[in-house]
Write a protein that holds these residues in place. Sequence first.
Motif, PDB file in Angstrom:
ATOM      1  N   ALA A   1      -8.236  -4.035   4.705  1.00 23.64           N
ATOM      2  CA  ALA A   1      -8.042  -3.635   3.313  1.00 23.64           C
ATOM      3  C   ALA A   1      -6.614  -3.137   3.101  1.00 23.64           C
ATOM      4  O   ALA A   1      -5.947  -3.492   2.128  1.00 23.64           O
ATOM      5  N   GLU A   2      -6.129  -2.325   4.056  1.00 21.06           N
ATOM      6  CA  GLU A   2      -4.744  -1.816   3.945  1.00 21.06           C
ATOM      7  C   GLU A   2      -3.744  -2.946   4.051  1.00 21.06           C
ATOM      8  O   GLU A   2      -2.701  -2.934   3.377  1.00 21.06           O
TER       9      GLU A   2
ATOM     10  N   GLN B   1      -4.051  -5.992   2.965  1.00 24.66           N
ATOM     11  CA  GLN B   1      -4.004  -6.724   1.707  1.00 24.66           C
ATOM     12  C   GLN B   1      -3.154  -5.987   0.699  1.00 24.66           C
ATOM     13  O   GLN B   1      -2.362  -6.594  -0.033  1.00 24.66           O
ATOM     14  N   GLU B   2      -3.317  -4.686   0.639  1.00 27.57           N
ATOM     15  CA  GLU B   2      -2.520  -3.874  -0.289  1.00 27.57           C
ATOM     16  C   GLU B   2      -1.038  -3.932   0.056  1.00 27.57           C
ATOM     17  O   GLU B   2      -0.195  -4.067  -0.824  1.00 27.57           O
TER      18      GLU B   2
ATOM     19  N   ASN C   1       0.544  -7.130  -1.104  1.00 24.89           N
ATOM     20  CA  ASN C   1       0.869  -7.149  -2.528  1.00 24.89           C
ATOM     21  C   ASN C   1       2.165  -6.400  -2.804  1.00 24.89           C
ATOM     22  O   ASN C   1       2.997  -6.849  -3.599  1.00 24.89           O
ATOM     23  N   GLN C   2       2.301  -5.254  -2.167  1.00 24.25           N
ATOM     24  CA  GLN C   2       3.547  -4.481  -2.343  1.00 24.25           C
ATOM     25  C   GLN C   2       4.763  -5.268  -1.851  1.00 24.25           C
ATOM     26  O   GLN C   2       5.839  -5.219  -2.438  1.00 24.25           O
TER      27      GLN C   2
END
Length: 549
Positions: free
Chosen positions: A444-445, A447-448, A451-452
């Motif tokens: 999950a981290e 994926q974030e 995006n950044q």
Amino acid sequence: MGGLKDELLKAIWHAFTALDLDHSGKVSKSQLKVLSHNLCTVLKVPHDPVALEEHFRDDDEGPVSNQGYMPYLNKFILEKVQDNFDKIEFNRMCWTLCVKKNLTKSPLLITEEDAFKVWVIFNFLSEDKYPLIIVPEEIEYLLKKLTEAMGGGWQQEQFEHYKINFDDSKDGLSVWELIELIGNGQFSKGMDRQTVSMAINEVFNELILDVLKQGYMMKKGHRRKNWTERWFVLKPNIISYYVGEDLKDKKGDILLDENCCVESLPDKDGKKCLFLIKCFDKTFEISASDKKKKQEWIQAIHSTIHLLKLGSPPPHKEARQRRKELRKKLLAEQEELERQMKELQTANENKQQELETVRKIRQQMEEQVAQKSSELEQYLQRVQELEDMYLKLQEALEDERQARQDEETVRKLQARLLEEESSKRAELEKWHLEQQQAIQTTEAEKQELENQRVLKERALQEAMEQLEQLELERKQALEQYEGVKKKLEMATSKTKSWKDKVAQHEGLIRLIEPGSKNPHLITNWGPAAFTQAELEEREKNWKGKKNTE
């Protein structure tokens, strides 16, 4: 008497050798009897034919050797000889016996009479050993005397060359070889027969007849007191004077002894070069032909009287004796040197033998030492091998002990590792569960963060574009700056030219320039933007122009 006997034996040896026709060293008894009779006659010895027959009375009718004849010759002839015989007659008798057999048939520069005189001189100068020879030193002495008598110059180099070619197998020349050497004119080139003959006669008179000096002089008579020319002959103990130099008419003798003396006299009665001979019972006044001859005769007579006082023989005999003694001494020294050399050679050979023996012993010892060294080396090598084996055995035992310790340690370690492995396995299973949970959270981290990252890349792209736009604008501004800078330089150049023109018109027209920060000066025109240095420069220029006008 011994010297006289030796001289007689030399001439007799020539006669005996001449009678030895077949060169066997022996002469027939009949010939020896004739020889003995002739010797007794010329030597004025009573002849005893009975003694001659008794001496040679034996069954052997063969010839007698020189050694067999010598006892009779010594006992019945030579021991009875007195010094009252004619030596020339004796020598001529021996010469007659040997000359026909030995004298060379080739033509010679000298007569047979001259050869006889050379033969007698040879007997005087020869060595006292048989067969008779004359050594090179005496040959040189005789040739020098002959050359001096002929008035020539001695050629030492020629004689040295002759000595070099001398036969090494001989120690000297025989009498017949000497006669041939003098007779062939090798050392008298350029001299005629008469000159050579006169030289031989002069040397013969000096060496054989003991004539120390001879010549014509004037003698004052004892009775008539007149002066008469006479031929004087000086000998070791007498001065004889003759009518002429042929010695045929003898007029008297002056007997010399140690009490005689000779004195120089002053010229008188028209006679010059006078001298006086004082003897025991008479005095003789003599006049020489010139001062040189007078001095020579005085010196010769004085030397003769001095020799009589000393009891010395004539100079030539004394010189001959000295030469013989010197040769004997040199021969003795040479023999002693040869003996020492032989001793040294023998000692050297002995030393060489000793050294050879020592060398062999040393070689044997070296071989033994080498053998022992080889054995010792083998022994040491064996000891070294045993030591190496011992060390290897020690190392093997130590390795075995260490291996056992290592085995025990490994066994304990293995047990501990098994325990740790079981605990680790339990812990790993726990971690595996935690990891599964962490993976889920991380996805999950991730994926974030992705995006950044995309957003940041877009912002970065925009910033790069703005930067390129700014770079382009900077280049345009720089080009504008360069154009302005060139215009400014042109304006500055023009301003400078105008300033120079203004300065030439003494400041009537002044450019407006920024004022100096320093205090301003007040001039006739009001406050001015001149510095003190500018003012001083202008004042200096103005004064210079004024002085020029």
